[in-house]
Design an enzyme around this catalytic site. Structure first.
Site, short mmCIF file in Angstrom:
data_model
loop_
_atom_site.label_atom_id
_atom_site.label_comp_id
_atom_site.label_asym_id
_atom_site.label_seq_id
_atom_site.Cartn_x
_atom_site.Cartn_y
_atom_site.Cartn_z
N HIS A 9 -54.84 -75.76 -53.31
CA HIS A 9 -55.64 -76.71 -54.08
C HIS A 9 -55.58 -78.11 -53.46
CE1 HIS A 9 -52.18 -78.81 -55.86
NE2 HIS A 9 -51.63 -77.63 -56.04
N SER A 12 -53.29 -83.15 -56.18
CA SER A 12 -53.29 -83.31 -57.64
C SER A 12 -52.83 -84.72 -58.01
CB SER A 12 -52.35 -82.28 -58.29
OG SER A 12 -50.99 -82.65 -58.08
N GLU A 13 -53.00 -85.05 -59.28
CA GLU A 13 -52.58 -86.37 -59.75
C GLU A 13 -51.07 -86.56 -59.57
OE1 GLU A 13 -54.06 -86.32 -63.73
OE2 GLU A 13 -56.06 -87.04 -63.14
N THR A 21 -44.28 -80.87 -59.90
CA THR A 21 -45.33 -80.39 -60.79
C THR A 21 -45.07 -78.98 -61.31
OG1 THR A 21 -46.88 -81.71 -59.47
CG2 THR A 21 -47.82 -80.19 -61.07
N ARG A 60 -55.72 -77.38 -61.52
CA ARG A 60 -55.94 -77.89 -60.16
C ARG A 60 -56.39 -76.79 -59.20
NH1 ARG A 60 -50.54 -77.78 -61.54
NH2 ARG A 60 -48.98 -77.04 -60.04
N GLU A 87 -48.10 -71.98 -59.19
CA GLU A 87 -47.12 -72.65 -58.33
C GLU A 87 -45.70 -72.20 -58.72
OE1 GLU A 87 -45.85 -73.72 -55.82
OE2 GLU A 87 -46.57 -75.76 -55.53
N HIS A 89 -42.23 -72.51 -60.25
CA HIS A 89 -41.76 -73.27 -61.40
C HIS A 89 -40.53 -74.09 -60.98
CE1 HIS A 89 -40.37 -74.34 -65.35
NE2 HIS A 89 -41.27 -73.60 -65.96
N LYS A 98 -39.93 -87.53 -57.26
CA LYS A 98 -39.12 -86.92 -56.20
C LYS A 98 -38.16 -87.92 -55.56
CE LYS A 98 -42.67 -83.46 -55.26
NZ LYS A 98 -43.69 -82.97 -54.31
N ARG A 114 -35.82 -78.00 -53.19
CA ARG A 114 -37.24 -77.89 -52.83
C ARG A 114 -37.50 -76.82 -51.79
NH1 ARG A 114 -40.15 -83.32 -51.26
NH2 ARG A 114 -41.90 -81.87 -51.39
N ARG A 115 -36.62 -76.68 -50.82
CA ARG A 115 -36.97 -75.89 -49.65
C ARG A 115 -36.14 -74.63 -49.44
NH1 ARG A 115 -41.78 -76.98 -48.54
NH2 ARG A 115 -41.51 -76.19 -46.42
N HIS A 182 -51.59 -72.31 -54.86
CA HIS A 182 -50.66 -73.43 -54.73
C HIS A 182 -49.79 -73.27 -53.48
CE1 HIS A 182 -51.60 -74.41 -58.97
NE2 HIS A 182 -51.79 -73.11 -59.02
#
Length: 229
Positions: A9, A12-13, A21, A60, A87, A89, A98, A114-115, A182
């Site tokens: 996508h 996003s905002e 998100t 999105r 996406e 969760h 972040k 995150r990774r 996502h």
């Protein structure tokens, strides 16, 4: 030869405001709308025609799919929405900035959340504010499978049944498929399709609004991979 097109996508905002998100349903930013429309224009220029579309149940991704199909003159094709393409969760991190989270917990810890392939973020309980268990779009799901947080490994485990039940059969039937989803659900699919190792998948990035095209043979082997940009 069947084609599969993956499109992350547009911005996003919360991408714009640098927030985690996950399953929170936020809209596209103005830039995200333009990225989605541009992806549709690239699809049209490449002459790609689809038989089936899939997306998540998050705004999105849905809007990105619709912009892509509108720009390429294919809004009429069948589409299906599923939580399995949501996406990843991000658990209790969802909604947090972040940078501020890195300042609080350390950049290394946030990078792991995150990774990492198999490390879970701090989890939400079903009773916590913001839990997906309170969201009507998941009301038909067994409450036991609504996550309080996911890593990429768990994301892959809930994406693959949808691949096996819907996407792979379409491709085996010779249908061209487009998926607007996502970063992490598409990374999970990419890992499975390309048999990428747990270590190497951490280095894979999915750019927003840039279609990736796979050509499959009759046995679902990848003949080629092309990025439209």
């Amino acid at each position: 030869m069947a084609k599969l097109v993956l499109i992350r996508h547009g911005q996003s905002e919360w991408n714009l405001s640098n927030q985690f998100t996950g399953w929170v349903d936020v809209d596209l930013s103005e830039k995200g709308v333009e990225e989605a429309k541009h992806a549709g224009q690239l699809v049209k220029q490449a002459g790609l025609e689809f038989d089936q579309a899939y997306t998540s149940v998050l705004t999105r991704a849905i809007k990105t799919l619709h912009y892509v199909l509108e720009e390429s003159g294919q809004l009429w094709i069948p589409e299906m929405k599923t939580w399995r393409l949501n996406e990843r969760h991000y658990g209790a991190l969802q909604g947090l900035n972040k940078k501020e989270t890195a300042d609080k917990y350390g950049a290394e810890q946030v990078h792991i959340w995150r990774r990492s392939y198999d490390v879970l973020p701090p989890l939400l309980k079903a009773t916590d504010e913001g839990s997906a268990a309170k969201d009507r779009r998941y009301a038909d799901l067994d409450p036991r499978i609504i996550p309080g947080g996911e890593n990429l490994k768990v994301t892959l485990e809930r994406v693959i049944p949808f691949w096996e039940d819907h996407i792979a059969p379409d491709l085996l039937d010779g249908k061209n498929v487009v998926i607007a989803a996502h970063g992490n659900s598409l990374r999970a699919l990419t890992k499975y399709i390309e048999n990428i190792s747990d270590a190497d998948i951490m280095n894979l990035e999915m750019a927003t609004g840039e279609p990736v095209v796979y050509d499959f043979d009759e046995k679902l082997n990848v003949n080629s991979k092309t990025k439209l940009d």
